[in-house]
Structures are given as C-alpha cells and as structure tokens.
Design an enzyme around this catalytic site. Structure first.
Site, short mmCIF file in Angstrom:
data_model
loop_
_atom_site.label_atom_id
_atom_site.label_comp_id
_atom_site.label_asym_id
_atom_site.label_seq_id
_atom_site.Cartn_x
_atom_site.Cartn_y
_atom_site.Cartn_z
N LYS A 12 0.87 -1.26 0.06
CA LYS A 12 -0.13 0.02 0.14
C LYS A 12 0.78 1.27 0.07
CE LYS A 12 -3.99 0.13 0.50
NZ LYS A 12 -5.22 -0.08 -0.32
N THR A 57 -3.59 -5.11 0.94
CA THR A 57 -2.98 -4.04 0.97
C THR A 57 -3.72 -3.13 2.07
OG1 THR A 57 -4.13 -2.97 -0.77
CG2 THR A 57 -1.76 -4.07 -1.11
N HIS A 240 20.78 25.12 -12.07
CA HIS A 240 21.55 26.21 -12.56
C HIS A 240 20.98 27.42 -12.44
CE1 HIS A 240 23.66 22.81 -14.59
NE2 HIS A 240 22.51 22.32 -15.23
#
Length: 294
Positions: A12, A57, A240
């Site tokens: 899960k 789950t 950057h």
C-alpha cells in the site's frame, strides 16, 4: 515461448498517517506518508489468482494507522521497524517487509497550534527480514545554495560544447541524501539531527570545483562523524543559475557583476554518487524502491 514470474512485491503506497500526541496540554504532531511492501513467495497469486497467502494492502494500511497509536512514533525509523515486523509476522509467505516513511515538519506557534514548514523532508526506508533488518535514513528536497566559492572549468570540449568555463558561479541543488546504518541500537533522532548538521556544515564550508567534489566531501564528513554508518548516497540536481546578459539593454552604465541571475528549472545536470566505508557490510537489496537509487 516459456516464461516464469520474476521479482515482485506488493503493498500500500502513500498512506497519510497523522498522529497527534495529547498526553499533555502541549501537543505534538507526527505527520507521516507511509508506504509498505511485502516480498516473498506470491507465485500462486500471480499465476493462479490464488490469494490465500496474500495479506491485503488494505490490511497493511490499517496496520500503519494502528501502529501509530499502539507503538507510537518516537522516531520514524523506530515506527517503521515495528510496523515492518508486524506485517512480516502477519504474512507467512513474505520474506521481507519494506516500510518507507516521509515525515513532514510542523513549527509550533502555540500549545496546540502549528504551521506547516516547507522545505526538507525527513525519510526512512526500513527492510525487515526473517533474519536481518536494514535501516536507511535520509532527507529529500534539501535545497542548498552557495553564492560563491564554486567553479567549473577544465572539462572536455568538443564541437557541440557551448558552456563557458566559470571561475565563480552559484552552486545550488535540491539534495536527496540517504545513509545506511549498521545497527538498529541507536538514537534515531539524535543521529538524524547530527547528520543534517554535518551535511549543512560541510556544504557551506567546502570550496567546490564541481558538485561531485562537494558531494564526496559531504559523504566523507558524515561517515567520519558517525562510525555507525556504512555508506551515504546522494542524488543531486544541479539547480542552474545563469548570469543575465545586460549587454542588449539600452541603459548606460548597467553592469551585471555576478549579481542578477535567471534560475533555470530544466534541463538540469543530475549528479548521483555514493561514499562507502571501506569495511562496510554489503547493502543487499536495501536500496530497492529508494528514489534516485532504483
């Protein structure tokens, strides 16, 4: 054509668990994002559709909620170890239970009032096995910047190279750092606080000829400071910042002496590295499902 079932796991993902500690009038928040996975002999589920050995789950989700109360969340590592052990005990077919936890920080503004803090997120990935367990601690979205003491020059140049060498540049990243413990008998919170302090101090105090050099220095400092760590891994995008060209502007005397930049979000360089203690025990498959280290 013949075939067979390969590596597999199920669980899960991203159960949002918020545990409020109300033992005193001064409350505490543990705001967690919990993902669990079980690995083992689940061939019958895949091949025959037989779910007899499958712990749902949904049960994993419910256990994550229950253990936030039954075990508590003194640290996310301690909570994940307990949750993983419970899931492994509940599912005989499983050989490993992996628990990933992200913890979101809140700042106190009153006894029971808080404001959500942005920025870095504390993480752990715990793999509980039948015989051994592995604990990875870490941090993600740790946004760092040095406005000087960074250069980048002497690199390879070919017919497609346009990047100019830089003697003085901005060095910025949104760091993912993960470190592997050799023992589960430690103060998890103290270890995390010390690790974060080491990373920040080293980043700020290192003259950088490349982001790679900075990461190596940070990893080495962390291993030097904490003998109980086997290795540290980094995933570091180069955020950057390019100097804005004032040349085309029709303003007399306007110069840009390393003061105004444009922050570019993509594309970006991505530097990934690990620093390993010479006598470190092997990691096995502990790094599976860790962002940046799949």
């Amino acid at each position: 054509m013949s075939h067979r079932l390969g590596a597999n796991q199920y669980g899960k993902a991203e159960t949002r668990v918020v545990r409020i500690v109300r033992d005193t009038p001064v409350h505490e928040i543990h705001d967690l994002n919990v993902s669990t996975a079980l690995r083992g002999d689940f061939t019958a589920a895949h091949v025959d559709g037989d779910q007899a050995q499958v712990l749902p789950t949904d049960t994993q989700k419910n256990t994550a909620f229950a253990y936030a109360k039954l075990h508590g969340v003194a640290s996310i590592e301690d909570y994940a170890l307990a949750l993983g052990a419970r899931l492994l005990a509940a599912c005989p077919a499983a050989q490993q239970a992996q628990v990933k936890v992200e913890q979101y920080a809140w700042d106190r503004i009153g006894d029971h009032s808080f404001t959500r803090r942005g920025g870095a997120t504390r993480t752990t990935v715990v793999t509980v096995g039948r015989e051994t367990s592995t604990v990875l601690s870490g941090v993600r979205e740790l946004v760092l910047m040095n406005t000087t003491d960074s250069e980048f020059k002497g690199f390879l140049v070919d017919e497609f190279t346009t990047l100019a060498e830089a003697d003085d540049r901005i060095l910025a990243t949104s760091l993912v750092a993960t470190w592997r413990h050799t023992s589960a008998e430690i103060d998890w919170n103290a270890s995390y606080d010390a690790a974060l302090a080491t990373l920040l101090r080293t980043f700020a105090g290192t003259y950088s000829r490349a982001l790679q050099e900075t990461l190596h220095a940070m990893g080495g400092a962390l291993l030097d400071d904490q003998p109980g760590l086997a290795e540290v891994r980094f995933s570091a995008p180069n955020k950057h910042h390019f100097l804005v060209d004032f040349g085309p502007f029709r303003v007399d005397g306007l110069t840009n002496d390393g003061e105004v930049f444009v922050a570019a979000d993509r594309p970006y360089g991505l530097i990934e590295a690990q620093v390993v203690r010479d006598d470190a025990p092997p990691a096995g498959d502990a790094w599976l499902a860790v962002p940046g280290f799949c």
